[in-house]
Design a protein around this motif. Structure first.
Motif, PDB file in Angstrom:
ATOM      1  N   TYR A   8      -4.654   6.823  -1.692  1.00 24.53           N
ATOM      2  CA  TYR A   8      -3.916   5.624  -1.811  1.00 24.53           C
ATOM      3  C   TYR A   8      -3.832   4.880  -3.067  1.00 24.53           C
ATOM      4  O   TYR A   8      -4.748   4.990  -3.991  1.00 24.53           O
ATOM      5  N   ASP A  15     -11.505  -7.423  -0.299  1.00 21.89           N
ATOM      6  CA  ASP A  15     -10.405  -7.604  -1.149  1.00 21.89           C
ATOM      7  C   ASP A  15      -9.253  -6.822  -0.848  1.00 21.89           C
ATOM      8  O   ASP A  15      -8.544  -6.699  -1.869  1.00 21.89           O
ATOM      9  N   PHE A  22     -10.153  -2.743   6.605  1.00 19.78           N
ATOM     10  CA  PHE A  22      -9.636  -3.178   5.346  1.00 19.78           C
ATOM     11  C   PHE A  22     -11.046  -4.146   4.846  1.00 19.78           C
ATOM     12  O   PHE A  22     -11.733  -4.546   5.609  1.00 19.78           O
ATOM     13  N   ASN A  23     -11.296  -4.029   3.575  1.00 23.21           N
ATOM     14  CA  ASN A  23     -12.485  -4.845   2.952  1.00 23.21           C
ATOM     15  C   ASN A  23     -11.912  -6.054   2.567  1.00 23.21           C
ATOM     16  O   ASN A  23     -10.689  -6.274   2.694  1.00 23.21           O
ATOM     17  N   TYR A  69       0.757  -1.022   0.117  1.00 27.29           N
ATOM     18  CA  TYR A  69      -0.029   0.069   0.095  1.00 27.29           C
ATOM     19  C   TYR A  69       0.896   1.134  -0.004  1.00 27.29           C
ATOM     20  O   TYR A  69       1.882   1.298   0.780  1.00 27.29           O
ATOM     21  N   GLN A  92     -11.001   0.951   3.836  1.00 31.22           N
ATOM     22  CA  GLN A  92     -12.224   1.682   4.193  1.00 31.22           C
ATOM     23  C   GLN A  92     -11.825   2.954   4.455  1.00 31.22           C
ATOM     24  O   GLN A  92     -10.709   3.451   5.188  1.00 31.22           O
ATOM     25  N   GLU A 114      -1.615   0.956  -8.624  1.00 30.04           N
ATOM     26  CA  GLU A 114      -2.928   1.227  -9.095  1.00 30.04           C
ATOM     27  C   GLU A 114      -3.708   1.901  -7.993  1.00 30.04           C
ATOM     28  O   GLU A 114      -3.700   1.845  -6.805  1.00 30.04           O
ATOM     29  N   TYR A 115      -4.050   3.201  -8.438  1.00 27.79           N
ATOM     30  CA  TYR A 115      -4.678   4.363  -7.619  1.00 27.79           C
ATOM     31  C   TYR A 115      -5.896   3.627  -7.243  1.00 27.79           C
ATOM     32  O   TYR A 115      -6.976   3.178  -8.099  1.00 27.79           O
ATOM     33  N   LYS A 116      -6.618   3.719  -6.208  1.00 30.02           N
ATOM     34  CA  LYS A 116      -7.670   3.239  -5.278  1.00 30.02           C
ATOM     35  C   LYS A 116      -8.772   4.306  -4.684  1.00 30.02           C
ATOM     36  O   LYS A 116      -9.816   3.957  -4.633  1.00 30.02           O
ATOM     37  N   THR A 137      -8.963  -3.612  -0.102  1.00 26.59           N
ATOM     38  CA  THR A 137      -8.888  -2.318  -0.332  1.00 26.59           C
ATOM     39  C   THR A 137      -9.315  -1.701   1.049  1.00 26.59           C
ATOM     40  O   THR A 137      -9.686  -2.475   1.858  1.00 26.59           O
ATOM     41  N   MET A 154      -2.329   0.587  -4.401  1.00 22.83           N
ATOM     42  CA  MET A 154      -1.877  -0.824  -4.062  1.00 22.83           C
ATOM     43  C   MET A 154      -0.897  -1.119  -5.210  1.00 22.83           C
ATOM     44  O   MET A 154      -1.121  -0.950  -6.511  1.00 22.83           O
TER      45      MET A 154
END
Length: 327
Positions: free
Chosen positions: A243, A309, A306-307, A230, A313, A254-256, A311, A245
Motif C-alpha cells: 500500500y 500516524d 491503523f496506527n 490510501y 498495521q 508514498e509507498y508504505k 499507517t 498513502m
C-alpha cells in the motif's frame, strides 16, 4: 426455525435469498464469529465490499472451474449482504457478462460505487470486437439491482491504453468518490492507470494517467480515512498486498510497505477495504476450501487496524473471521 444443516461445497450455485452463517442455515447465535472463508457453498473471488443503507454488501466474482482443470471460468457476479457481519444473505447472480451486448463473456473483477442516488457497478469483461479486456458499467437504483448496462458500450477498451501491449492490462476497476463529489477510476495490470470520471460516472473526464508504485501487478483499491488517502494493490507474483498513502486521490503516492503476504493455494490476491459501524474491514480471497485452489477461490474478511500516524498495521489472517456486531 430453519433446521441447521451444513452446506456441502460442491461448486453449487448460490440460491437467491439464502442466509448463511459459517456455512449453516440459521439466523441465531449473534455473539459468534463468522469463519473464513465466509461463503462455503459457492466459490467466490475478487471481492468488492460496499456499504449502503446501513448494510454491508460484498460484490464478488464467481469461480466455476471444475477441479483439475486449468484456467478461470467466470460468467457472472454474485452479491451478498449482512447487517451484523456474521449472518449473510446470498442474493445470487445479480449481473452477468452477457448483460453487456458488446462484450464476449469473461466476468472478471468488478467494483461498485454510489453517486447522485444511483449505484454503478464497474466490471471487467472481454470485448466482442476490440481485442483485449475492457471495462463496462452497469447502473441501478438500489444496491441489489436490477442492473442494466449504463452506457451501451465500454468505458475503457484495450486500444485506449498504450502503456503496455498486454491483452489483459485493462482489468480490475476500482472507483473512488471523494467528499467533494469528484470521482476517479483506477485499474490495470503491470501498469497502474487512473482517470477522472465525469459527474455522470460513465465517461472519462480527462486523460488516462499512470501511478508509479513499486512492483504493481493488479487489483488497486483507493479509500480515504481522516486526512489520508490510501492506495492498496497486488504486488509481485505470487501476489502480496502492498500500500501507499497520499494527501490527494491524484497523488503523489508514498509507498508504505506490505500489508498481507502471499496466500495459501491462491497466487492471485485481490482485496477491498471499507468502514462499517465504526470498524474497518479488509476483504480478500484465498483458495482454502476443501476443493478450492487457484481457479476456485473463496472470500474471507479480517479487521483492519491503523496506527496513530495513519499507517496500517499488517493483516493477521484468521480462520475465525470477524466478530458479530449489533444490528
Amino acid at each position: 426455525m430453519m433446521k441447521r444443516t451444513l452446506v456441502i461445497l460442491m461448486g453449487v450455485l448460490v440460491g437467491a435469498g439464502c442466509t448463511t452463517k459459517q456455512g449453516q442455515a440459521s439466523k441465531k447465535d449473534k455473539d459468534i464469529t463468522a469463519q473464513n472463508p465466509i461463503f462455503q457453498n459457492v466459490f467466490t473471488a475478487d471481492p468488492a465490499p460496499f456499504v449502503a443503507n446501513d448494510t454491508f454488501y460484498i460484490y464478488t466474482g464467481h469461480d466455476e472451474q471444475a477441479q483439475g482443470i486449468e484456467g478461470f471460468l467466470m460468467k457472472d457476479w454474485l452479491l451478498f449482504s449482512s447487517t451484523d457481519m456474521v449472518n449473510w444473505e446470498q442474493h445470487g447472480a445479480k449481473l452477468r457478462a452477457t448483460d453487456f451486448a458488446w462484450a464476449n463473456g469473461q466476468a472478471w473483477a468488478a467494483h461498485t460505487e454510489q453517486k447522485n442516488g444511483k449505484y454503478y457497478w464497474y466490471v471487467t469483461v472481454e470485448h466482442g470486437t476490440i481485442p483485449g479486456k475492457a471495462i463496462g458499467v452497469a447502473v441501478a437504483d438500489h444496491p441489489t439491482g436490477p442492473w442494466k448496462d449504463a452506457k451501451g458500450e465500454a468505458l475503457i477498451t484495450n486500444d485506449m491504453t498504450k502503456q503496455t501491449d498486454i491483452f489483459w492490462d485493462d482489468i480490475d476497476p476500482a472507483v473512488f468518490v471523494d467528499e467533494d463529489g469528484s470521482a476517479y477510476i483506477y485499474w490495470g495490470n503491470t501498469v497502474l492507470k487512473w482517470a477522472k470520471l465525469k459527474d455522470n460516472m460513465i465517461e472519462l473526464d480527462g486523460p488516462i494517467q499512470t501511478i508509479p508504485v513499486p512492483e504493481f501487478t493488479e487489483a488497486p483499491w483507493v479509500f480515504k480515512r481522516g486526512a489520508f488517502y490510501y492506495l492498496i494493490y497486488s504486488a509481485r507474483f505470487p501476489e502480496e498486498i502492498d500500500y501507499a498513502m497520499s494527501d490527494s486521490p491524484e497523488g503523489p503516492w508514498e509507498y508504505k510497505g506490505n500489508l498481507n503476504g502471499a496466500l495459501p493455494n491462491s497466487p492471485t490476491h485481490h482485496v477491498g477495504v471499507v468502514e462499517y459501524k465504526g470498524n474497518w474491514y479488509l476483504v480478500y480471497h484465498n483458495g482454502q476450501l476443501p476443493t478450492g485452489g487457484e481457479f476456485r477461490r473463496s472470500v474471507c474478511i479480517e479487521n483492519l487496524y491503523f496506527n496513530e500516524d495513519g499507517t496500517i498495521q499488517p493483516i493477521t489472517r484468521t480462520t475465525a473471521g470477524v466478530s458479530a456486531i449489533a444490528n
